[in-house]
Design a protein around this motif. Sequence first.
Motif, PDB file in Angstrom:
ATOM      1  N   GLU A 101      44.101   9.813 -25.104  1.00 51.96           N
ATOM      2  CA  GLU A 101      44.880  11.044 -25.125  1.00 51.96           C
ATOM      3  C   GLU A 101      46.026  10.929 -26.131  1.00 51.96           C
ATOM      4  N   ALA A 102      46.410  12.064 -26.743  1.00 48.17           N
ATOM      5  CA  ALA A 102      47.520  12.130 -27.695  1.00 48.17           C
ATOM      6  C   ALA A 102      48.296  13.415 -27.423  1.00 48.17           C
ATOM      7  N   PRO A 103      49.530  13.538 -27.952  1.00 47.59           N
ATOM      8  CA  PRO A 103      50.346  14.722 -27.675  1.00 47.59           C
ATOM      9  C   PRO A 103      49.664  16.047 -27.989  1.00 47.59           C
ATOM     10  N   ARG A 104      48.887  16.090 -29.099  1.00 42.26           N
ATOM     11  CA  ARG A 104      48.290  17.368 -29.491  1.00 42.26           C
ATOM     12  C   ARG A 104      46.795  17.432 -29.246  1.00 42.26           C
ATOM     13  N   GLY A 105      46.255  16.531 -28.449  1.00 43.26           N
ATOM     14  CA  GLY A 105      44.831  16.597 -28.169  1.00 43.26           C
ATOM     15  C   GLY A 105      44.268  15.251 -27.764  1.00 43.26           C
ATOM     16  N   MET A 106      43.047  15.000 -28.217  1.00 46.00           N
ATOM     17  CA  MET A 106      42.310  13.807 -27.840  1.00 46.00           C
ATOM     18  C   MET A 106      41.922  13.057 -29.114  1.00 46.00           C
ATOM     19  N   ILE A 107      42.107  11.731 -29.117  1.00 44.66           N
ATOM     20  CA  ILE A 107      41.746  10.924 -30.279  1.00 44.66           C
ATOM     21  C   ILE A 107      40.456  10.178 -29.970  1.00 44.66           C
ATOM     22  N   THR A 108      39.459  10.384 -30.816  1.00 42.03           N
ATOM     23  CA  THR A 108      38.175   9.728 -30.639  1.00 42.03           C
ATOM     24  C   THR A 108      37.895   8.787 -31.812  1.00 42.03           C
ATOM     25  N   THR A 109      37.220   7.690 -31.520  1.00 39.59           N
ATOM     26  CA  THR A 109      36.746   6.769 -32.550  1.00 39.59           C
ATOM     27  C   THR A 109      35.230   6.743 -32.492  1.00 39.59           C
ATOM     28  N   ALA A 110      34.604   6.980 -33.652  1.00 38.08           N
ATOM     29  CA  ALA A 110      33.145   7.004 -33.729  1.00 38.08           C
ATOM     30  C   ALA A 110      32.672   6.063 -34.828  1.00 38.08           C
ATOM     31  N   GLU A 111      31.528   5.433 -34.624  1.00 33.66           N
ATOM     32  CA  GLU A 111      30.905   4.589 -35.634  1.00 33.66           C
ATOM     33  C   GLU A 111      29.512   5.138 -35.932  1.00 33.66           C
ATOM     34  N   THR A 112      29.165   5.175 -37.221  1.00 33.52           N
ATOM     35  CA  THR A 112      27.881   5.726 -37.640  1.00 33.52           C
ATOM     36  C   THR A 112      27.281   4.806 -38.700  1.00 33.52           C
ATOM     37  N   PHE A 113      25.971   4.548 -38.591  1.00 34.76           N
ATOM     38  CA  PHE A 113      25.295   3.606 -39.474  1.00 34.76           C
ATOM     39  C   PHE A 113      24.118   4.276 -40.160  1.00 34.76           C
ATOM     40  N   TYR A 114      23.933   3.940 -41.446  1.00 39.83           N
ATOM     41  CA  TYR A 114      22.874   4.536 -42.252  1.00 39.83           C
ATOM     42  C   TYR A 114      22.023   3.435 -42.872  1.00 39.83           C
ATOM     43  N   HIS A 115      20.719   3.439 -42.549  1.00 36.60           N
ATOM     44  CA  HIS A 115      19.793   2.452 -43.082  1.00 36.60           C
ATOM     45  C   HIS A 115      18.808   3.137 -44.038  1.00 36.60           C
ATOM     46  N   GLY A 116      18.467   2.436 -45.126  1.00 35.40           N
ATOM     47  CA  GLY A 116      17.552   2.968 -46.110  1.00 35.40           C
ATOM     48  C   GLY A 116      16.108   2.937 -45.646  1.00 35.40           C
ATOM     49  N   ALA A 117      15.230   3.469 -46.496  1.00 33.29           N
ATOM     50  CA  ALA A 117      13.812   3.554 -46.151  1.00 33.29           C
ATOM     51  C   ALA A 117      13.199   2.186 -45.890  1.00 33.29           C
ATOM     52  N   ASP A 118      13.759   1.131 -46.515  1.00 36.56           N
ATOM     53  CA  ASP A 118      13.244  -0.228 -46.322  1.00 36.56           C
ATOM     54  C   ASP A 118      13.944  -0.965 -45.185  1.00 36.56           C
ATOM     55  N   GLY A 119      14.813  -0.272 -44.448  1.00 36.34           N
ATOM     56  CA  GLY A 119      15.492  -0.869 -43.306  1.00 36.34           C
ATOM     57  C   GLY A 119      16.835  -1.502 -43.613  1.00 36.34           C
ATOM     58  N   ARG A 120      17.214  -1.586 -44.892  1.00 37.07           N
ATOM     59  CA  ARG A 120      18.491  -2.224 -45.244  1.00 37.07           C
ATOM     60  C   ARG A 120      19.662  -1.353 -44.786  1.00 37.07           C
ATOM     61  N   LEU A 121      20.778  -2.012 -44.423  1.00 38.25           N
ATOM     62  CA  LEU A 121      21.984  -1.257 -44.103  1.00 38.25           C
ATOM     63  C   LEU A 121      22.604  -0.747 -45.394  1.00 38.25           C
ATOM     64  N   GLY A 122      22.733   0.564 -45.504  1.00 34.87           N
ATOM     65  CA  GLY A 122      23.361   1.151 -46.674  1.00 34.87           C
ATOM     66  C   GLY A 122      24.829   1.435 -46.456  1.00 34.87           C
ATOM     67  N   MET A 123      25.148   2.166 -45.381  1.00 36.92           N
ATOM     68  CA  MET A 123      26.514   2.602 -45.127  1.00 36.92           C
ATOM     69  C   MET A 123      26.867   2.379 -43.658  1.00 36.92           C
ATOM     70  N   ALA A 124      28.138   2.014 -43.429  1.00 39.35           N
ATOM     71  CA  ALA A 124      28.689   1.928 -42.078  1.00 39.35           C
ATOM     72  C   ALA A 124      30.035   2.637 -42.091  1.00 39.35           C
ATOM     73  N   LEU A 125      30.219   3.599 -41.197  1.00 40.19           N
ATOM     74  CA  LEU A 125      31.446   4.384 -41.157  1.00 40.19           C
ATOM     75  C   LEU A 125      32.120   4.259 -39.797  1.00 40.19           C
ATOM     76  N   ARG A 126      33.445   4.250 -39.823  1.00 45.09           N
ATOM     77  CA  ARG A 126      34.229   4.351 -38.582  1.00 45.09           C
ATOM     78  C   ARG A 126      35.259   5.443 -38.784  1.00 45.09           C
ATOM     79  N   ARG A 127      35.322   6.379 -37.868  1.00 42.10           N
ATOM     80  CA  ARG A 127      36.218   7.530 -37.983  1.00 42.10           C
ATOM     81  C   ARG A 127      37.102   7.641 -36.757  1.00 42.10           C
ATOM     82  N   VAL A 128      38.406   7.777 -36.992  1.00 41.87           N
ATOM     83  CA  VAL A 128      39.362   8.072 -35.929  1.00 41.87           C
ATOM     84  C   VAL A 128      39.877   9.479 -36.190  1.00 41.87           C
ATOM     85  N   ALA A 129      39.741  10.356 -35.208  1.00 39.17           N
ATOM     86  CA  ALA A 129      40.079  11.765 -35.416  1.00 39.17           C
ATOM     87  C   ALA A 129      40.810  12.349 -34.221  1.00 39.17           C
TER      88      ALA A 129
END
Length: 272
Positions: A101-129
């Motif tokens: 919880e935060a004064p003006r709302g709710m703070i969430t942390t999310a992680e998202t992963f993107y793998h290529g057609a050959d299975g390799r890890l391409g991108m990893a993202l973490r977002r706090v919003a």
Amino acid sequence: MTDLSTPAPVTPYAGLAYTPRRFRFDPAAEDRMMRVCGSDAALFGGMVDPAAFIPHAIRESALNGVRENGGVNMLQVVRMESPLALDEEITVSGGITSVTEAPRGMITTAETFYHGADGRLGMALRRVALKTDPARAADPALRGAGARPAPLIDDPEALDPLGAVALTPEDVKTYSAGTANLLHVDPEAAARAGYRAPIVGGSQGVRYMTAALWREGAPGRVELDIRFRRPIFWDDAFEVRAEGEKGARSALCLSRGPKVLMEMRVRRQEAS
């Protein structure tokens, strides 16, 4: 086949897991967004601009029931282990890791992963919003979203100027076409959330910085910490500035005079 119908809204909670799915980026949509920000696919050698994964991860959350309307970026980590091609089939997975919880709302942390057609890890993202309630007017007495990390850049005017940008509402609406977050396109929604005008999406600002970084040499691996210091309104003007030597930047920012609007720490940058 993945069901892309709109799911019932879900209140974010720690442990919510996204349903993995395969997809391809829309080259026409990418071209539209890059051109608004003064770049194009050729700059990235036919690979996806890392900034493109920021709104994609937000939409992925929405596909799993966590609505994007009312969401405001605070911190974004983008880690590119291997570039992913615009025409490549990509598998995405992830989920919500924390909710507070935060004064003006709710703070969430999310992680998202993107793998290529050959299975390799391409991108990893973490977002706090910060997620505000889009149906409720913000209390003007509640300032900010709680504790924030120390700034990366104190004096942007001491950094190298790489370009100047003057936004228009049409630019922001063009970039944000199809968004479900009315903070970027609707003055009334922005006013309810406590902003004087619609604000740009985090990825739009980041694209100016990734383009500046790639113009000095496309990295093969990179890790970026992005912090959103102040809202950028759809009629704002700002400069793109960089710290460190050309081709080996340690940080970039978008600034208005002495005020930093958005900043990006380059934690790792390795050649292809």
